[in-house]
Write an enzyme that holds these catalytic residues in place. Structure first.
Site, mmCIF file in Angstrom:
data_model
loop_
_atom_site.group_PDB
_atom_site.id
_atom_site.type_symbol
_atom_site.label_atom_id
_atom_site.label_comp_id
_atom_site.label_asym_id
_atom_site.label_seq_id
_atom_site.Cartn_x
_atom_site.Cartn_y
_atom_site.Cartn_z
ATOM 1 N N SER A 141 0.867 -1.185 0.000
ATOM 2 C CA SER A 141 0.000 0.000 0.000
ATOM 3 C C SER A 141 0.899 1.230 0.000
ATOM 4 C CB SER A 141 -0.879 -0.011 1.257
ATOM 5 O OG SER A 141 -1.470 1.245 1.489
ATOM 6 N N TYR A 154 -1.477 -1.116 10.799
ATOM 7 C CA TYR A 154 -1.628 -1.437 9.382
ATOM 8 C C TYR A 154 -0.406 -0.981 8.598
ATOM 9 C CZ TYR A 154 -3.453 -1.233 4.596
ATOM 10 O OH TYR A 154 -3.621 -1.383 3.235
#
Length: 227
Positions: A141, A154
Site C-alpha cells: 500500500s 496497518y
C-alpha cells in the site's frame, strides 16, 4: 508473461483487488486458485470468471491461522501440478489511534497482514524453487511507503512486508523467481468496512477516500487508463 495455462493463486480473492485480478487472469487463460475466508463469495467470483472446476480450485483460507498452509499448497500441486504466480492480496486494515488500540489489535493485524503472507509464501517457495520458476506478488500500500494516522499497525505491517520481500527478491533472483511489491493508492474496495476499530469490531463505514477511489477493475499504465 503469457498467463495462458499458468497456475495463479490469489488470496483475498473474494472481493476488491483480488476479485478484479481473478477476472483478469481468467481472461488471460490462467488456471486459478482462489482463497479467502468466505467460500460462498469465492464461488461467486469463480462464476464471474466463467471457470469450471478443471480450471479453478477454491481453497478457503484464514490468514490469521497458518497451520494449514502446507496442506493447502500440497492440494494445489496435487490438482494443477505447480504454482506459477502467488498473489498475496489478503489483509485487514485499521481505524484506530495508537493510544486507543490495545496491543492484541496490533498483533492481530500483524498476524494477518505479515505473518499470514510470509507463511504462505514460504510454503509455495519450495514449490517454485523446485520448478526454478515463479512469480511472487505482495499487495502492499502507499501506507507501506509512509505512515498514515489511524493506521499505525496497518502501516507497520505493510512496512514489514517491504523488508521481507525486498530481501527475498535478492535471495531468489538467481533461482528463476521474481518478486513484485505492489503499492496501490486509494482503490474503491470494501477494506474500510472491515477495518478494525479499537475494540476489534469492524469500522463498517465506507470512507470517502475509498468511495472516491479508483475502481479495482481499472489499471493505470503511464497516462493511459484501460480495463
Amino acid at each position: 508473461m503469457n498467463y495462458n495455462g499458468k497456475v495463479v493463486w490469489i488470496t483475498g480473492a473474494s472481493s476488491g483487488i483480488g476479485e478484479a485480478l481473478a477476472v483478469e487472469f481468467a481472461r488471460e487463460g490462467a488456471k486459478l486458485v482462489l482463497s479467502s475466508r468466505r467460500r460462498d463469495e469465492l464461488e461467486r467470483v469463480q462464476k464471474a470468471c466463467g471457470l469450471d472446476a478443471s480450471r479453478c480450485l477454491i481453497l478457503p483460507l484464514d490468514l490469521a491461522d497458518t497451520s494449514a498452509v502446507d496442506t493447502l499448497t500440497q492440494q494445489v500441486v496435487a490438482t494443477f501440478g505447480r504454482v506459477d504466480v502467488l498473489v498475496n492480496n489478503g489483509g485487514i486494515s485499521q481505524r484506530a489511534l495508537a493510544k486507543d488500540a490495545p496491543l492484541d489489535i496490533d498483533r492481530r493485524i500483524m498476524e494477518v497482514n505479515f505473518f499470514g503472507q510470509i507463511a504462505l509464501t514460504k510454503s509455495v517457495l519450495s514449490v517454485m524453487l523446485k520448478q526454478q520458476s515463479g512469480h511472487i506478488v505482495v499487495m502492499s500500500s502507499i501506507a507501506g511507503k509512509f505512515g498514515f494516522w489511524f493506521r499505525t499497525a496497518y502501516s507497520a505491517s505493510k512496512h514489514a512486508l517491504h523488508g521481507f520481500f525486498e530481501s527475498l527478491r535478492m535471495e531468489v533472483e538467481g533461482e528463476g523467481l521474481q518478486v513484485l511489491i505492489a503499492c496501490p493508492g486509494k482503490i474503491k474496495t470494501d477494506i474500510s468496512l472491515h477495518a478494525l476499530k479499537p475494540d476489534g469490531t469492524a469500522h463498517n463505514v465506507m470512507d470517502k477516500s475509498q468511495e472516491d477511489g479508483m475502481p479495482a477493475s481499472r489499471q493505470k499504465n503511464n497516462n493511459l487508463d484501460y480495463k
